[in-house]
Scaffold this active site. Structure first.
Site, PDB file in Angstrom:
ATOM      1  CB  THR A  15      -4.463  -5.541   5.251  1.00  0.00           C
ATOM      2  OG1 THR A  15      -4.519  -4.304   4.328  1.00  0.00           O
ATOM      3  CG2 THR A  15      -3.724  -6.500   3.758  1.00  0.00           C
TER       4      THR A  15
ATOM      5  CB  THR B 107      -8.284  -0.181  -2.404  1.00  0.00           C
ATOM      6  OG1 THR B 107      -6.866  -0.111  -2.656  1.00  0.00           O
ATOM      7  CG2 THR B 107      -8.747  -0.593  -3.206  1.00  0.00           C
TER       8      THR B 107
ATOM      9  CG  ASP C 237       2.135   1.463  -4.924  1.00  0.00           C
ATOM     10  OD1 ASP C 237       0.827   1.676  -4.414  1.00  0.00           O
ATOM     11  OD2 ASP C 237       2.894   0.257  -5.338  1.00  0.00           O
TER      12      ASP C 237
ATOM     13  CG  ASN D 103       3.695   1.197   2.387  1.00  0.00           C
ATOM     14  OD1 ASN D 103       2.766   1.413   2.659  1.00  0.00           O
ATOM     15  ND2 ASN D 103       4.774   1.231   1.189  1.00  0.00           N
ATOM     16  CD1 TRP D 104       3.153  -1.784   5.667  1.00  0.00           C
ATOM     17  CD2 TRP D 104       2.549  -1.700   7.960  1.00  0.00           C
ATOM     18  NE1 TRP D 104       3.824  -2.117   6.320  1.00  0.00           N
ATOM     19  CE2 TRP D 104       4.281  -2.266   7.191  1.00  0.00           C
ATOM     20  CE3 TRP D 104       2.615  -1.084   9.216  1.00  0.00           C
ATOM     21  CZ2 TRP D 104       4.477  -3.910   8.210  1.00  0.00           C
ATOM     22  CZ3 TRP D 104       3.806  -2.045  10.195  1.00  0.00           C
ATOM     23  CH2 TRP D 104       4.244  -2.874  10.026  1.00  0.00           C
TER      24      TRP D 104
ATOM     25  CB  CYS E  65       3.919 -17.338  -9.742  1.00  0.00           C
ATOM     26  SG  CYS E  65       2.887 -18.096 -10.700  1.00  0.00           S
TER      27      CYS E  65
END
Length: 733
Positions: free
Chosen positions: A173, A249, A314, A402-403, A642
């Site tokens: 990503t 990652t 996280d 965050n990003w 899901c």
């Protein structure tokens, strides 16, 4: 406007910058007319030295041109402009080349994608952009390919599969990073079953130069791949879940520091989250939650600093970093400004990796500050160890940062960034299949998360004893005092204190930021507005209602003597299935566009609103033999596989499965187990979900559809909108 008047308007901002320099603060070099990387210049500061658009005239900002990206999913990329050509990335790994002055399409690139990769895309089909060097455009795809495209025509010059194991839950990503004659790329997937790494490839040929793994491998497999991993393996339990992978990652935050010929990477979270299951007995688990400096030529570690030892929440360190110089204790030092998910802002010496300042940005229940001498956090005794009982952990897994890129104005000494102060309730979940706790290419979090933004409402779904236990926690008062706050702030990096802060609408409304030398701060919002603020006060100087959700960071460039400001529009990312009602995506849809502004441009035309939702159709009758146990199993398997995409909301980014028409009910097994919709992005699940489990999911969805129909009929009778919020719980396995 006369040149004299324009000079008088611009002058105060330039004088302010000059005064800042005189006080000992180094200035950003800026980016000139071009914007050569998604991050701006080599300092990754999302800062421009262009001065044509300034506080005195920014109110005249209007649309210069727009470009339809042809998609309706998340857009996180910041464009690149080189020599009058704009290059940008799009979801899945698309690439576009446009005339930067007019928006005329020069070429587009749409990769062939293995849509099964969607199964491991925890945070939508995101892509954060391209790298441009030596006449090539580099882009990574969701399914692991790194492409080198000819910058003139978009033709493929070379491509390489970057995943070490395509049967595991890897994705790409992030944007590639150019470092000398190399191009680097990492990957996502720590929530799945991956072992993190970053790889360097030769720019000219695509040949692999080196690879650095961030997590040790199972010692039973033989020696580690590097001396750095020999050091790391001692910080993991001998009983660690090597089969799951460990996480770590490097999905963003790869920076090349040319001064030291060093590549600095931010490393992600552990997998599973629960350290007692990942590394029984604990340990620091190097190099999770770390910044690691690698020698560009060899990939060997120069230094490493672990921001979150023993990560269990996280708390990735993959958030964007800024490389700059600061005067500290009367001495100029090359530093990294970095705010990871864990709630603190770090100033780190980028030559040595030593922390120089660490300050909290939000409430933190897992640690009470840091010991600056050792660089280690002062962890709280019981504030975050949810494996011993439910805990409300601050900050939440979406992160204090965050990003969303921050911007840094060195002349003013301010770090402009979106900051989220929110927690989540965490507790372990039992394995869906106790006989096979490693779930192949699937979520392996083994933890439930409920965000404090609506925790009191969500608690009603839990058993009463658990509700009582949660309300007895000390952090419950934090939730009652302030469930969350989301802000854009101007922060002093050395203290963490905000010079100003402005609220944004919801916990998902965290945009990327651009700053300019004239004292402007640009950012968008999910509700569709594009703002220009005064860098000194936060005051809104211009606001354009675009009707399009904006999360990506803007950029600015100049072509033909005209300065432009550009931003991509499109909602998505973490929690992307939960489209908030206040968002433009909810009201107008999510057709992605690139918007480019200039002084005295045109008004922005908003899309037409979406039609009002209709009452959901009646579901089919339940199959014979469905019991409460069937429904409970269906709910558990749904949330384990899901819910991360299908959050079941009327205007979600993917279908609301409580609203399936008859033909979809009839084809349920073919879609879930046989891959009938794989070309449309819906993976097949027959390797992980049995026929019995698929039938249990379907039974639960039929039950949910009946409940939703009843609820909506009641709302209709009361004259209330059908999209009034329903109870949603985010639970992950």
């Amino acid at each position: 406007m006369s040149r004299l008047r324009q000079a008088l308007i611009v002058a105060p901002a330039l004088i302010l910058a000059a005064c800042s320099l005189a006080s000992g603060q180094a200035a950003n070099p800026g980016t000139g007319d071009d914007w050569p990387s998604p991050k701006g210049g080599a300092d990754a500061a999302h800062f421009s030295a262009l001065t044509d658009i300034n506080p005195g005239n920014v109110a005249r900002l209007g649309l210069a041109w727009s470009y339809d990206l042809g998609t309706n999913r998340v857009q996180e990329a910041t464009p690149v402009v080189v020599d009058g050509v704009m290059y940008t990335g799009g979801n899945l790994g698309r690439a576009y080349a446009l005339d930067a002055a007019t928006g005329r399409e020069l070429w587009t690139f749409t990769p062939e994608i293995d849509m099964q990769a969607n199964r491991a895309a925890c945070c939508d089909q995101a892509n954060r952009g391209v790298a441009v060097a030596q006449g090539k455009v580099f882009v990574g795809t969701l399914d692991g390919w790194l492409y080198a495209l000819d910058a003139k025509n978009g033709k493929v010059l070379w491509k390489v599969q970057t995943f070490t194991d395509t049967t595991r839950g890897y994705t790409i990503t992030g944007a590639p990073e150019v470092a000398g004659n190399l191009v680097l790329i990492g990957n996502g997937g720590a929530e799945y079953d991956t072992r993190g790494y970053v790889t360097a490839y030769d720019l000219a040929t695509g040949k692999q130069a080196w690879r650095f793994f961030t997590v040790p491998r199972d010692p039973k497999l033989g020696p580690q791949e590097s001396p750095a991993l020999d050091k790391a393996v001692a910080t993991w339990s001998k009983d660690s879940r090597w089969d799951i992978g460990g996480g770590g990652t490097v999905w963003d935050a790869i920076n090349y520091d040319a001064r030291f010929d060093t590549v600095i990477i931010g490393v992600g979270n552990g997998g599973p989250y629960n350290i007692e299951r990942r590394s029984p007995g604990g340990g620091d688990n190097l190099y999770l939650g770390s910044l690691v400096a690698l020698d560009r030529k060899t990939g060997r570690v120069k230094w490493a600093y672990q921001e979150t030892p023993g990560d269990a929440w996280d708390f990735t360190s993959t958030q964007p970093m800024v490389l700059t110089d600061m005067t500290i204790d009367g001495r100029s030092r090359p530093v990294i400004l970095h705010a990871p998910k864990n709630g603190f802002l770090f100033v780190i010496d980028r030559e040595t990796g030593k922390p120089l300042a660490i300050n909290a940005l939000v409430r933190t229940s897992w640690a009470k500050g840091y010991d600056l001498a050792s660089g280690r956090p002062n962890k709280t005794a019981n504030g975050a160890n949810y494996w011993k009982g439910p805990r409300i952990v601050f900050p939440a897994s979406p992160g204090a940062r965050n990003w969303y890129p921050a911007a840094y104005d060195a002349g003013r000494g301010l770090y402009f960034a979106s900051v989220l102060d929110m927690g989540n309730l965490m507790f372990p979940t039992p394995p869906l299949d106790p006989k096979d706790p490693h779930r192949k290419k699937a979520l392996n979090i083994q933890t439930a998360l409920l965000f404090t933004s609506d925790l009191e409402h969500s608690l009603a779904t839990l058993p009463p004893p658990l509700q009582d236990a949660v309300k007895a926690l000390p952090e419950w008062q934090w939730v009652k005092d302030k469930p969350f706050s989301s802000q854009v702030r101007a922060i002093d990096p050395m203290t963490g204190k905000a010079k100003w802060a402005v609220d944004t609408a919801g916990w998902q409304d965290r945009p990327g930021v651009l700053a300019t030398r004239t004292g402007l701060v640009f950012h968008g919002s999910i509700d569709g507005h594009f703002y220009a603020r005064d860098a000194g006060t936060g005051k809104v100087l211009a606001s354009l209602d675009t009707g399009r959700s904006i999360m990506a960071a803007p950029m600015t460039y100049r072509v033909g003597g005209v300065q432009y400001v550009a931003v991509a529009t499109g909602f998505g990312g973490g929690g992307w299935g939960f489209v908030p009602r206040y968002s433009a995506a909810y009201t107008y849809g999510n057709e992605n566009q690139l918007l480019v502004f200039r002084l005295d441009g045109k008004p922005v035309t908003k899309p037409d609103p979406l039609p009002a939702p209709q009452v959901v159709a009646a579901p089919p009758a339940q199959a014979p033999g469905v019991t409460p146990a069937t429904l409970a199993r269906g709910q558990a398997v749904f949330f384990g596989n899901c819910a991360i995409c299908h959050s079941n909301q009327i205007r979600s980014g993917v279908p609301d499965l409580r609203r399936m028409p008859p033909e979809i009910h009839e084809a349920f097994d073919q879609i879930v187990l046989e891959g009938a919709f794989v070309p449309a992005g819906m993976p097949r699940w027959d390797d992980l979900i049995s026929k019995d489990d698929a039938h249990a999911i379907h039974a639960w969805l039929i039950d949910e559809q009946a409940k939703e129909r009843k609820r909506e009929l009641e709302l209709q009778a009361q004259g209330k909108p059908l999209d009034a919020p329903s109870l949603t719980i985010l639970s992950s396995y």
